[in-house]
Design a protein around this motif. Sequence first.
Motif, PDB file in Angstrom:
ATOM      1  N   GLY A 170       0.780  -1.040  -0.076  1.00  0.00           N
ATOM      2  CA  GLY A 170      -0.032   0.151  -0.055  1.00  0.00           C
ATOM      3  C   GLY A 170       0.769   1.208  -0.058  1.00  0.00           C
ATOM      4  O   GLY A 170       0.433   2.267  -0.269  1.00  0.00           O
ATOM      5  N   ASP A 171       1.893   1.193   0.460  1.00  0.00           N
ATOM      6  CA  ASP A 171       3.169   2.268   0.224  1.00  0.00           C
ATOM      7  C   ASP A 171       3.309   2.899  -1.267  1.00  0.00           C
ATOM      8  O   ASP A 171       2.841   2.103  -2.076  1.00  0.00           O
ATOM      9  CB  ASP A 171       4.350   2.042   1.148  1.00  0.00           C
ATOM     10  N   LEU A 203       6.724  -5.003  -6.306  1.00  0.00           N
ATOM     11  CA  LEU A 203       5.809  -4.799  -7.293  1.00  0.00           C
ATOM     12  C   LEU A 203       4.663  -3.620  -7.024  1.00  0.00           C
ATOM     13  O   LEU A 203       4.212  -3.830  -5.983  1.00  0.00           O
ATOM     14  CB  LEU A 203       4.929  -6.001  -7.720  1.00  0.00           C
ATOM     15  N   TRP A 204       4.415  -2.769  -7.985  1.00  0.00           N
ATOM     16  CA  TRP A 204       3.558  -1.787  -7.634  1.00  0.00           C
ATOM     17  C   TRP A 204       2.548  -1.760  -8.876  1.00  0.00           C
ATOM     18  O   TRP A 204       2.732  -2.428  -9.955  1.00  0.00           O
ATOM     19  CB  TRP A 204       4.364  -0.394  -7.709  1.00  0.00           C
ATOM     20  N   ASP A 205       1.348  -1.354  -8.295  1.00  0.00           N
ATOM     21  CA  ASP A 205       0.245  -0.870  -9.310  1.00  0.00           C
ATOM     22  C   ASP A 205       0.213   0.068 -10.111  1.00  0.00           C
ATOM     23  O   ASP A 205       0.541   1.218  -9.351  1.00  0.00           O
ATOM     24  CB  ASP A 205      -1.263  -0.957  -8.612  1.00  0.00           C
ATOM     25  N   THR A 206       0.515  -0.006 -11.336  1.00  0.00           N
ATOM     26  CA  THR A 206       0.948   1.296 -12.316  1.00  0.00           C
ATOM     27  C   THR A 206      -0.372   2.324 -12.390  1.00  0.00           C
ATOM     28  O   THR A 206       0.011   3.413 -12.562  1.00  0.00           O
ATOM     29  CB  THR A 206       1.293   0.776 -13.569  1.00  0.00           C
ATOM     30  N   LYS A 207      -1.607   1.888 -11.962  1.00  0.00           N
ATOM     31  CA  LYS A 207      -2.586   2.973 -11.990  1.00  0.00           C
ATOM     32  C   LYS A 207      -2.758   3.611 -10.584  1.00  0.00           C
ATOM     33  O   LYS A 207      -2.839   4.618 -10.566  1.00  0.00           O
ATOM     34  CB  LYS A 207      -3.728   2.216 -12.370  1.00  0.00           C
ATOM     35  N   ASN A 210       0.759   2.612  -6.293  1.00  0.00           N
ATOM     36  CA  ASN A 210       1.167   1.822  -4.910  1.00  0.00           C
ATOM     37  C   ASN A 210       1.625   0.489  -4.995  1.00  0.00           C
ATOM     38  O   ASN A 210       1.546  -0.238  -5.930  1.00  0.00           O
ATOM     39  CB  ASN A 210       0.011   2.145  -3.930  1.00  0.00           C
ATOM     40  N   VAL A 211       2.383   0.190  -3.900  1.00  0.00           N
ATOM     41  CA  VAL A 211       2.980  -1.469  -3.848  1.00  0.00           C
ATOM     42  C   VAL A 211       1.888  -2.381  -3.413  1.00  0.00           C
ATOM     43  O   VAL A 211       1.066  -2.142  -2.653  1.00  0.00           O
ATOM     44  CB  VAL A 211       4.066  -1.422  -2.783  1.00  0.00           C
TER      45      VAL A 211
END
Length: 397
Positions: A170-171, A203-207, A210-211
């Motif tokens: 979530g960071d 791994l992070w969510d590109t949209k 956040n991690v």
Amino acid sequence: MYKPSYGYFIILIFLALGVTACSLSDINTYNNEKTATAKAKQESTGYYPEKRTDKAKNVVSTDPKPLQEEDFEISYRSHKIDKITDIKELIHKLGYGEGYDSSNRGFISGNGAYRRWNLSYPNYVDPEIRFVVLSKIELEGEELVDGESYLVAVSLESPKFKTKRGLKIGDTLGKVLQLYGKPSIVTNGSLLYSKNGLHLRILWDTKKENVYNVTVDYNMEKSIKQQRSADYVEEDAQPDPNLEPYTIQEGQSFITSLNGWGKVRFVSTLKDEGTNDLIQAKFFLEVNNDKYVEKKILYEFPEFYGNNGRMIDRIKAVSFKDLNQDGRTDIVIIADYITGVNAHGIETHPVAGIYFQKKDNTYTTLSELDKNINQTGHNRTLQNIIQYVSKQRINVQ
């Protein structure tokens, strides 16, 4: 030669889901003079608007302390987890996790000699943490059991747990860079930090920016070598380039007809990020047949101009066209390469290269032409390249 192992693909799928991290060799600490990011930024200075170049150069504003081996330790239920964690002792203290048996005993992949599986706590339906394990298969009476076992990787699945430096699910990507600084390897959606054969993949969510997963790799290289060495061999099988060490880019691989080759499959590949080398492009011609047959790989193309010390993010476009009107089929390729990373994701720029078909039907590159195409900015679309090349006088023997 090895027969392609379904287990290997399953490992990669688990990686994408955040279950494991694949890294096959030690990476030196990020060095501005040697890494693809730095080289790409230096080369792009004269080609692109200054604003974008400056942004790429200032990818990290903080200067955190260098990584230490202790940064790869994880704490779970007061247990320190590191590269020498005793799996049997861990199971003795924590059990197997709810749903272990109904989840096929945590099975990920396997062969006749080794079993790759995961321990998930507190359960397998909604885990907080996963431990990826490789076990040697042994026969106990008439039953196959897990013999010698060791920890391959650990995956954080919940914001309840933090890394040694305080990173959690979530960071923001900005916090990642603040805590860890410049990564060893950047890909679209992940950062890799390495020290002495230990690897931290984020791994992070590109949209959402956040991690969504943090994985620590302790013994992935060792586990893959052991598991692969036990795969059985079929004499007339040929290795597909997506296994060692390239991954096929299906969206940019095509069935086509080429002079002197007939109907073939043009295959675009990228070096698997799990190798921990620069992710670079490689192209092949294969027999147009879904089955593995002798001499499946017909031809390996020369080095792609876009590699040239850069970290390729993706193959963007491929075109088959007679560019110099000699009656032979030339191939135009555009890729995106990584120039850096900031709090919102990666920075990329296009790079193009052309393969000209010769009289003997093999292919060659013209480095000066490729250089000019990219330096003048005629590398953004296939139409840009085709129009530019059509004005040049090109003679290929």
